[in-house]
Design a protein around this motif. Structure first.
Motif, PDB file in Angstrom:
ATOM      1  N   ALA A 254     -55.600  35.526  50.212  1.00  0.00           N
ATOM      2  CA  ALA A 254     -54.619  35.114  49.204  1.00  0.00           C
ATOM      3  C   ALA A 254     -55.226  35.083  47.812  1.00  0.00           C
ATOM      4  O   ALA A 254     -54.588  35.506  46.828  1.00  0.00           O
ATOM      5  CB  ALA A 254     -54.053  33.744  49.566  1.00  0.00           C
TER       6      ALA A 254
ATOM      7  N   THR B 165     -57.595  33.288  55.808  1.00  0.00           N
ATOM      8  CA  THR B 165     -56.544  33.932  55.020  1.00  0.00           C
ATOM      9  C   THR B 165     -56.462  33.402  53.591  1.00  0.00           C
ATOM     10  O   THR B 165     -55.901  34.077  52.722  1.00  0.00           O
ATOM     11  CB  THR B 165     -55.179  33.768  55.713  1.00  0.00           C
ATOM     12  OG1 THR B 165     -54.952  32.375  55.992  1.00  0.00           O
ATOM     13  CG2 THR B 165     -55.130  34.551  57.009  1.00  0.00           C
ATOM     14  N   ASN B 166     -57.022  32.225  53.332  1.00  0.00           N
ATOM     15  CA  ASN B 166     -57.021  31.749  51.949  1.00  0.00           C
ATOM     16  C   ASN B 166     -57.872  32.663  51.070  1.00  0.00           C
ATOM     17  O   ASN B 166     -57.590  32.846  49.880  1.00  0.00           O
ATOM     18  CB  ASN B 166     -57.519  30.299  51.869  1.00  0.00           C
ATOM     19  CG  ASN B 166     -58.928  30.128  52.393  1.00  0.00           C
ATOM     20  OD1 ASN B 166     -59.287  30.710  53.415  1.00  0.00           O
ATOM     21  ND2 ASN B 166     -59.729  29.318  51.731  1.00  0.00           N
TER      22      ASN B 166
ATOM     23  N   ARG C 251     -49.743  37.527  60.601  1.00  0.00           N
ATOM     24  CA  ARG C 251     -50.105  36.605  59.514  1.00  0.00           C
ATOM     25  C   ARG C 251     -50.490  37.377  58.258  1.00  0.00           C
ATOM     26  O   ARG C 251     -50.110  37.007  57.141  1.00  0.00           O
ATOM     27  CB  ARG C 251     -51.285  35.718  59.916  1.00  0.00           C
ATOM     28  CG  ARG C 251     -51.068  34.803  61.097  1.00  0.00           C
ATOM     29  CD  ARG C 251     -52.385  34.125  61.433  1.00  0.00           C
ATOM     30  NE  ARG C 251     -53.469  35.102  61.536  1.00  0.00           N
ATOM     31  CZ  ARG C 251     -54.717  34.897  61.105  1.00  0.00           C
ATOM     32  NH1 ARG C 251     -55.042  33.758  60.539  1.00  0.00           N
ATOM     33  NH2 ARG C 251     -55.637  35.842  61.251  1.00  0.00           N
TER      34      ARG C 251
ATOM     35  N   LEU D  54     -48.458  37.487  54.704  1.00  0.00           N
ATOM     36  CA  LEU D  54     -49.143  37.050  53.482  1.00  0.00           C
ATOM     37  C   LEU D  54     -49.076  38.137  52.408  1.00  0.00           C
ATOM     38  O   LEU D  54     -48.756  37.859  51.246  1.00  0.00           O
ATOM     39  CB  LEU D  54     -50.598  36.694  53.793  1.00  0.00           C
ATOM     40  CG  LEU D  54     -51.378  35.927  52.731  1.00  0.00           C
ATOM     41  CD1 LEU D  54     -52.556  35.181  53.363  1.00  0.00           C
ATOM     42  CD2 LEU D  54     -51.910  36.841  51.620  1.00  0.00           C
TER      43      LEU D  54
ATOM     44  N   THR E  16     -45.531  38.523  51.092  1.00  0.00           N
ATOM     45  CA  THR E  16     -45.203  37.436  50.170  1.00  0.00           C
ATOM     46  C   THR E  16     -45.840  37.670  48.813  1.00  0.00           C
ATOM     47  O   THR E  16     -45.191  37.505  47.764  1.00  0.00           O
ATOM     48  CB  THR E  16     -45.678  36.085  50.746  1.00  0.00           C
ATOM     49  OG1 THR E  16     -44.950  35.807  51.943  1.00  0.00           O
ATOM     50  CG2 THR E  16     -45.459  34.958  49.753  1.00  0.00           C
TER      51      THR E  16
END
Length: 215
Positions: A140, A136-137, A193, A197, A200
């Motif tokens: 992001a 997930t990084n 998740r 993400l 956000t």
């Protein structure tokens, strides 16, 4: 063992095509799409089951669709909104064959037209929704800058850092992040998740846009 991420070295659509072992292919301009779409194969391994023809749901003018390879079973496992027609009894998965004109190994995929809020972010969303990408990084970093991410979980500081971006980059991220969030809602991705993400990222982006209005 998690598969290595391809997103650090290529664009999301290229990564999606590589995961499905096909070459990124664009439709011929000026002619209607056929029922089946041919994509060259890089190796005879995991093949897509269909080709999505992505159209922008918010435009009234015709724009050539973006063709995206996809696996229907993986999609149905990762998303709530059904986009595939019922398969005919006895239908089989597409099998690569040598193209009669070029001899290139090719797979012929049934086309599924889909209207989405934001075409450009669909390949990235599919990579994670299908489970092809899990880090997930990497997601992001496609939505926010490293400076913004470094302030997590302080959303106020994240928005402040986001508001300092140059105008062109800021507007590009506003459009992309808003489109990604609309796609998440439109297709109903199941992975909480990813939902959290992207939400956000959009909330931070929207707050940064508000902050810029008072400068």
């Amino acid at each position: 063992m998690p598969r290595p991420s391809l997103l650090g070295s290529m664009e999301p659509l290229d990564a999606l095509c590589q995961h499905f072992n096909v070459v990124k292919t664009f439709p011929a301009s000026g002619i209607p799409l056929p029922r089946y779409f041919d994509m060259p194969v890089t190796r005879d391994a995991h093949m897509p089951s269909h080709a999505l023809a992505l159209y922008q749901s918010t435009t009234t003018s015709y724009i050539q669709p973006l063709i995206v390879p996809i696996d229907a079973v993986m999609y149905n496992n990762g998303f709530r909104v059904d986009i595939f027609p019922s398969s005919a009894p006895g239908s089989t998965s597409p099998v690569p064959y040598p193209h009669p004109n070029s001899g290139t190994l090719t797979v012929s995929l049934p086309i599924v037209p889909v209207s989405v809020p934001h075409i450009a972010s669909i390949p990235l969303l599919l990579l994670f929704g299908l489970g092809l990408e899990t880090q997930t990084n990497s997601l992001a970093l496609h939505l926010l800058t490293p400076q913004v991410i470094s302030e997590f979980p302080n959303s106020a500081e994240m928005a402040h850092e986001m508001s300092l971006l140059a105008e062109d980059e800021f507007q590009r991220r506003v459009k992309y992040n808003q489109g990604m969030w609309k796609n998440v809602l439109a297709l109903g991705i199941k992975d909480s998740r990813i939902v959290e993400l992207v939400q956000t990222a959009w909330n931070v982006t929207a707050e940064a846009r508000r902050l810029r209005q008072f400068r």
